[in-house]
Design a protein around this motif. Structure first.
Motif, PDB file in Angstrom:
ATOM      1  N   ARG A 172     -11.388  -3.128  17.247  1.00 58.41           N
ATOM      2  CA  ARG A 172     -12.132  -2.226  16.608  1.00 58.41           C
ATOM      3  C   ARG A 172     -12.158  -2.045  15.345  1.00 58.41           C
ATOM      4  O   ARG A 172     -10.961  -2.019  14.517  1.00 58.41           O
ATOM      5  N   VAL A 209     -11.655  -0.190  11.864  1.00 61.65           N
ATOM      6  CA  VAL A 209     -10.963   0.925  11.373  1.00 61.65           C
ATOM      7  C   VAL A 209     -11.927   2.040  10.491  1.00 61.65           C
ATOM      8  O   VAL A 209     -11.563   3.153  10.800  1.00 61.65           O
ATOM      9  N   ALA A 210     -12.951   1.506   9.939  1.00 66.70           N
ATOM     10  CA  ALA A 210     -13.630   2.130   9.171  1.00 66.70           C
ATOM     11  C   ALA A 210     -15.001   2.269   9.574  1.00 66.70           C
ATOM     12  O   ALA A 210     -15.689   1.794   8.689  1.00 66.70           O
ATOM     13  N   ALA A 247      -4.030   1.344   7.770  1.00 70.14           N
ATOM     14  CA  ALA A 247      -5.034   1.430   8.433  1.00 70.14           C
ATOM     15  C   ALA A 247      -5.220   2.725   9.126  1.00 70.14           C
ATOM     16  O   ALA A 247      -6.406   3.496   9.301  1.00 70.14           O
ATOM     17  N   GLU A 248      -4.085   3.395   9.572  1.00 68.37           N
ATOM     18  CA  GLU A 248      -4.346   4.662  10.054  1.00 68.37           C
ATOM     19  C   GLU A 248      -4.733   5.682   9.085  1.00 68.37           C
ATOM     20  O   GLU A 248      -5.502   6.628   9.409  1.00 68.37           O
ATOM     21  N   GLN A 290      -9.812  -4.422  11.097  1.00 69.15           N
ATOM     22  CA  GLN A 290      -9.799  -4.216  12.661  1.00 69.15           C
ATOM     23  C   GLN A 290      -8.432  -3.998  13.146  1.00 69.15           C
ATOM     24  O   GLN A 290      -7.361  -4.427  12.740  1.00 69.15           O
ATOM     25  N   GLN A 291      -8.449  -3.022  14.281  1.00 68.79           N
ATOM     26  CA  GLN A 291      -7.136  -2.788  14.972  1.00 68.79           C
ATOM     27  C   GLN A 291      -7.611  -2.610  16.336  1.00 68.79           C
ATOM     28  O   GLN A 291      -8.687  -2.004  16.778  1.00 68.79           O
ATOM     29  N   GLN A 314      -8.209   5.329   8.496  1.00 68.42           N
ATOM     30  CA  GLN A 314      -9.213   5.817   9.596  1.00 68.42           C
ATOM     31  C   GLN A 314      -9.052   7.397   9.407  1.00 68.42           C
ATOM     32  O   GLN A 314     -10.358   7.924   9.835  1.00 68.42           O
ATOM     33  N   THR A 315      -8.300   8.132   8.929  1.00 71.33           N
ATOM     34  CA  THR A 315      -8.272   9.596   8.783  1.00 71.33           C
ATOM     35  C   THR A 315      -9.483   9.758   7.875  1.00 71.33           C
ATOM     36  O   THR A 315     -10.348  10.755   7.959  1.00 71.33           O
ATOM     37  N   ASP A 350     -12.098   7.974   7.067  1.00 70.41           N
ATOM     38  CA  ASP A 350     -13.098   7.619   7.697  1.00 70.41           C
ATOM     39  C   ASP A 350     -13.921   8.516   8.437  1.00 70.41           C
ATOM     40  O   ASP A 350     -15.179   8.884   8.308  1.00 70.41           O
TER      41      ASP A 350
END
Length: 407
Positions: free
Chosen positions: A29, A31-32, A174-175, A25-26, A178-179, A181
């Protein structure tokens, strides 16, 4: 369920995806979220492990159903899912990252063989290519085997030292996740719209995990602890109810699962059909092995692409994986649904963890004289002996021109 002659297979792999990435989470929320939604609709193996903590042998294991040692010591590249299923599929689609090493000879030799892959610089373009191919196959009513490998988490950034380096690495990871995901959600939505979720076996998996500061290390290859070997493994197929399974699952189980789904014979091995594991309750007593060789980079590619011509060369190569390198030492791990035993092949040093009560593996129990530890030591020795005999028989049969004796 769809008739066996009209079934498709879609493989989705995500590089360096740790098992705990689903819960990352970040700012409150996840991340995926798309990956989590897919897991909720699938047969999700909570105790899945990779067979190798780096892509070359991990993916080879997934696509052949063999252990890393069996792939490493094969007299020639073993058949994989693309060679064994080509009579079933009119279309085969492979989207790989354009990162340089994916184009080196061992990769197509071990991964794709009879199918020419396409290469893409990012997740978005790879997804677009696969979706176009899937639409075309559906319009032409052609069976399809598709595999897309998302690379982005592999490129997470590390800077500084200590806690600062760890935080930068985790934020970058995480970033990038997210891309991927976002593209995974886009792919899944179109699979549903085109009807593939009604007639396809879809497997989402990782090749291996990633150290993000554990033991002061960043990356993979070196360790066989949970952060490097525990991975997400999700299976979606018509008629298979969504559930979480605590059964031990191996990355190599992907091959027999695909073959069974298509009604094709699977070569006897330690790998099992994942769909059959759901019926095993309570937890079945199963052991799986992970390996780490002290060879990487160019040296690893050169070794992997060189055929073994006789048993003397086999012995020489087997010695290679038992010899310490400058930066790390060879290891092997035996894992059950509950325990993990890690052994250094050079020093003999061991680590032993209870995966149930200590999922982060903070407490090494190797000095506690537990009966489960002794049991797994014996199981590992027996498994290594069986594996060595199997490898020797295959090389002897291939180089001497006669059939291998039964194992």
């Amino acid at each position: 369920q769809p008739d066996a002659t009209h079934r498709n297979v879609i493989l989705i792999s995500i590089d360096t995806l740790r098992k705990d990435a689903l819960d990352l989470q970040q700012n409150g929320r996840f991340v995926a979220p798309n990956l989590r939604a897919i897991a909720a609709r699938s047969l999700a193996f909570e105790r899945a492990i990779t067979t190798y903590p780096a892509t070359l042998f991990a993916v080879s294991s997934a696509l052949t159903g063999q252990s890393p040692s069996e792939v490493m010591f094969a007299p020639r590249p073993p058949d994989n899912l693309f060679t064994r299923t080509r009579a079933h599929f009119q279309e085969s689609v492979i989207a790989l990252p354009s990162a340089g090493w994916f184009k080196r000879p061992p990769v197509p030799q071990l991964f794709t063989q009879s199918v020419a892959p396409s290469y893409f610089p990012d997740a978005a373009r790879a997804t677009s290519h696969v979706l176009k191919s899937l639409r075309d196959a559906r319009a032409r009513q052609r069976n399809v085997l598709a595999w897309i490998h998302y690379y982005e988490p592999h490129t997470s950034r590390v800077a500084g030292r200590g806690q600062r380096a760890e935080q930068i690495a985790r934020d970058s990871y995480a970033e990038l996740l997210q891309t991927v995901d976002v593209q995974l959600g886009r792919l899944w939505q179109e699979l549903e719209r085109l009807g593939y979720l009604s007639d396809s076996l879809v497997i989402v998996f990782s090749d291996h995990g990633e150290a993000l500061g554990e033991f002061g290390y960043f990356g993979h290859h070196v360790y066989l602890n949970q952060f490097a070997t525990d991975i997400p493994l999700l299976v979606h197929a018509p008629g298979v109810a969504p559930q979480r399974s605590e059964q031990l699952a191996l990355l190599s189980d992907i091959t027999p699962t695909v073959l069974q789904w298509l009604g094709l014979p699977a070569t006897p091995s330690d790998a099992q059909d994942l769909l059959s594991l759901t019926a095993a309750a309570p937890l079945s007593e199963r052991f799986g092995m992970s390996e780490a060789f002290p060879v990487r980079g160019r040296a690893l590619y050169d070794v992997a692409r060189t055929p073994i011509r006789d048993t003397a060369e086999l012995a020489e190569r087997m010695q290679l994986i038992r010899t310490a390198a400058i930066d790390y030492q060879p290891k092997v791990a035996l894992v059950s649904a509950r325990y993990r035993l890690i052994v250094n092949r050079v020093t003999g040093a061991e680590e032993f963890y209870d995966r149930l009560t200590d999922p982060q593996e903070k407490r090494d129990l190797s000095a506690s004289s537990l009966p489960a530890h002794a049991r797994m030591q014996k199981e590992l020795a027996a498994l290594m002996q069986q594996l060595s005999e199997r490898i020797y028989c295959r090389v002897q049969a291939a180089t001497a021109g006669h059939a291998a004796p039964p194992l």
